[in-house]
Design an enzyme around this catalytic site. Structure first.
Site, PDB file in Angstrom:
ATOM      1  CE  LYS A 196      -1.250   4.343  75.098  1.00  0.00           C
ATOM      2  NZ  LYS A 196      -1.599   5.056  73.854  1.00  0.00           N
ATOM      3  NE  ARG A 250       5.934   9.455  67.490  1.00  0.00           N
ATOM      4  CZ  ARG A 250       4.880  10.019  66.909  1.00  0.00           C
ATOM      5  NH1 ARG A 250       5.003  11.210  66.307  1.00  0.00           N
ATOM      6  NH2 ARG A 250       3.712   9.422  66.914  1.00  0.00           N
TER       7      ARG A 250
HETATM    8  N1  BES Z   1       1.400   2.415  71.357  1.00  0.00           N
HETATM    9  C1  BES Z   1       0.703   3.577  70.944  1.00  0.00           C
HETATM   10  C2  BES Z   1       0.022   3.416  69.608  1.00  0.00           C
HETATM   11  C3  BES Z   1      -1.102   2.430  69.531  1.00  0.00           C
HETATM   12  C4  BES Z   1      -2.309   2.688  70.157  1.00  0.00           C
HETATM   13  C5  BES Z   1      -0.963   1.302  68.762  1.00  0.00           C
HETATM   14  C6  BES Z   1      -3.346   1.804  70.042  1.00  0.00           C
HETATM   15  C7  BES Z   1      -2.004   0.415  68.647  1.00  0.00           C
HETATM   16  C8  BES Z   1      -3.194   0.664  69.293  1.00  0.00           C
HETATM   17  C9  BES Z   1       1.677   4.745  70.806  1.00  0.00           C
HETATM   18  O1  BES Z   1       2.726   4.756  71.688  1.00  0.00           O
HETATM   19  C10 BES Z   1       0.862   5.975  71.030  1.00  0.00           C
HETATM   20  O2  BES Z   1       0.361   6.129  72.114  1.00  0.00           O
HETATM   21  N2  BES Z   1       0.759   6.819  70.017  1.00  0.00           N
HETATM   22  C11 BES Z   1       0.013   8.028  70.109  1.00  0.00           C
HETATM   23  C12 BES Z   1       0.852   9.133  69.535  1.00  0.00           C
HETATM   24  C13 BES Z   1       0.319  10.514  69.783  1.00  0.00           C
HETATM   25  C14 BES Z   1       0.374  10.847  71.258  1.00  0.00           C
HETATM   26  C15 BES Z   1       1.133  11.513  68.990  1.00  0.00           C
HETATM   27  C16 BES Z   1      -1.268   7.841  69.318  1.00  0.00           C
HETATM   28  O3  BES Z   1      -1.245   7.181  68.260  1.00  0.00           O
HETATM   29  O4  BES Z   1      -2.302   8.326  69.775  1.00  0.00           O
HETATM   30 MN    MN Z   2       2.221   5.694  73.530  1.00  0.00          MN
END
Ligand code: BES
Ligand code: MN
Ligand code: ZN
Length: 467
Positions: free
Chosen positions: A238, A312
């Site tokens: 990230k 997921r």
């Molecule tokens: N934990 C994150 C989602 C999240 C981000 C929740 C910010 C609350 C605030 C999750 O694991 C994630 O990174 N999801 C990605 C999925 C994508 C890579 C398909 C997302 O939502 O960008």
């Molecule tokens: Mn994630």
């Protein structure tokens, strides 16, 4: 472990200072009326005015509510009022919700910073309030918030296990924990793959609480939670801004454990399974990779398009585990997607279910207890976005489908129990705006709504209440 002090709600007290909820049209008299007009108090939401009694003490407190009385405005009281004992004036039913709001507003995360003691703000328990019930609901929310607020260094997989153990022991429930390499032997391959990059002391684990399981006459409720103690994104790392708050990525597990504790304390007429996967999505030489194909407990192979779509993956395995109990109701909680925030913002968690009765009951409960949920579609038109050429499914949906929270829910649906009904809540678990009663930080979302639904469906037998 987090509990709300019963001292904050006191029995009747003749000297308690009255708190009056005032709208723009409320007629005030005497001292309060002149003091209000001298201070420009108009009963707007968020306004509060302390009325002096002329002897250097307090006569009363006026809380602005706007056009409609809103018991939720009591949430800011403890942060704004001087120390003392107060009583709420107004209708009984509203006063009960206001008392709960007041308690929720007393939460402070003070583990790492001593705050000047302002003295306690106490509230006289309104008429007819079920004190025990109110305290345990507020305590459940405080537990979830405290777990979310605690930094990842001090809220790792082991700390989540320790909290689960304490909850299970107190309730006389069973606890089973599968950790590290044992995840492979016990067929949790996706949980292992996501968590294996963490340092050994923070090894991935599946934590399962079972309560009342011999009572096969009772419906079985499964509560499932995403416990990513820190989400770096993995090798698909990230950005700094995206990683900043990822200590909260175990919010789903905190919610499942807090709601589970509440259900057991209240003695609801259910069998209960709480299932949590606690992992760190870390970066190391052993991290799972983009392009890897994972196996899952269900047997479906999953092509990894993005290691940041890890929630997921772990949920897939524990939803499959939940299905082995043939649950009547499965509720899962997960900080699953950033896309949920794009859709609905921080205050409104998306609710996904294909069961109309469960949706109706949850939404009704949510509005009764002022713990909002917003239904979103499991839109099958987007299901093909999860197709992979070389595996049964992919974890990052194809770009054309866009709706990231919806496609994440569709992914989970492939693994959700086929017995009974299932609902998924894509929670934010965070309050991004600092206001009195709503400190910036961890927030409980959907716990009270889900509890209200469960309590209405499966009330505690009278003799079991409050154990
Ligand atoms: N934990 C994150 C989602 C999240 C981000 C929740 C910010 C609350 C605030 C999750 O694991 C994630 O990174 N999801 C990605 C999925 C994508 C890579 C398909 C997302 O939502 O960008
Ligand atoms: Mn994630
Ligand atoms: Zn995550």
């Amino acid at each position: 472990m987090s509990v709300v002090s019963p001292d904050l709600l006191t029995p009747a007290d003749a000297d308690a200072i009255p708190v009056r909820f005032v709208g723009p049209k409320t007629a005030l008299d005497g001292r309060a009326a002149s003091w209000a007009s001298a201070n420009g108090f108009k009963g707007k939401p968020g306004q509060m005015l302390v009325v002096p009694n002329g002897e250097g003490g307090l006569d009363s407190v006026l809380v602005g509510t706007g056009e409609r009385f809103d018991p939720w405005s009591a949430r800011g009281l403890s942060a704004k009022l001087p120390a003392g004992t107060y009583r709420l004036e107004g209708e009984a039913e509203q006063a009960q919700l206001a008392a709960l709001a007041f308690l929720l507003g007393t939460y402070r995360f003070d583990r790492y910073k001593a705050r000047p003691d302002r003295g306690a703000v106490r509230l006289v328990a309104p008429q007819g309030l079920d004190l025990e019930e109110t305290l345990r609901i507020a305590s459940a929310c405080a537990l979830a918030r405290e777990m979310v607020d605690t930094p990842a260094a001090d809220m790792g997989p082991l700390q989540i296990e320790t909290i689960a153990r304490e909850i299970a022991e107190t309730a006389g429930a069973s606890l089973a924990v599968t950790t590290g390499e044992a995840l492979l032997e016990n067929n949790y391959p996706a949980v292992h793959a996501v968590g294996r990059a963490a340092t050994p002391a923070r090894a991935p684990r599946v934590i399962e609480i079972g309560w009342n399981l011999d009572r096969t006459d009772l419906p079985l409720v499964a509560l499932v939670g995403k416990g990513v103690v820190f989400d770096t994104g993995g090798l698909d790392i990230k950005s700094a801004a995206g990683m900043r708050n990822m200590k909260k990525d175990m919010g789903g597990s905190a919610h499942a454990l807090a709601l589970g504790r509440l259900v057991m304390q209240a003695g609801l007429a259910v069998r209960l399974v709480v299932l949590v996967a606690a992992v760190e999505n870390a970066v190391s030489a052993d991290a799972f990779r983009p392009g890897d194909i994972l196996s899952s407990r269900k047997g479906l192979t999953i092509e990894i398009g993005n290691t940041d779509a890890e929630g997921r993956l772990i949920l897939a395995d524990i939803l499959t585990r939940a299905s082995e109990h043939s649950p009547d109701v499965t509720l899962d909680f997960a900080t699953l997607t950033g896309a949920a925030r794009i859709a609905l913002g921080p205050e409104l968690p998306p609710l996904y279910t294909d069961d109309e009765a469960l949706a109706g009951d949850l939404l009704a409960a949510a509005s009764v207890v002022r713990d909002p949920l917003w239904r979103m579609p499991l839109w099958h038109g987007y299901a093909a976005a999860l197709d992979s050429e070389i595996a049964d499914v992919r974890n990052d949906s194809a770009g054309w489908a866009q709706a990231g929270s919806v496609t994440a829910a569709l992914f989970l649906q492939k693994f959700a129990p086929e017995t009974g009904t299932w609902a998924h809540m894509d929670i934010f678990a965070w309050n991004p705006r600092n206001r009195p009663g709503w400190p910036e930080g961890g927030e409980a979302q959907a716990i009270r709504a889900c509890y209200q639904m469960l309590r209405a469906r499966y009330p505690a037998p009278k003799s079991a209440e409050g154990r």
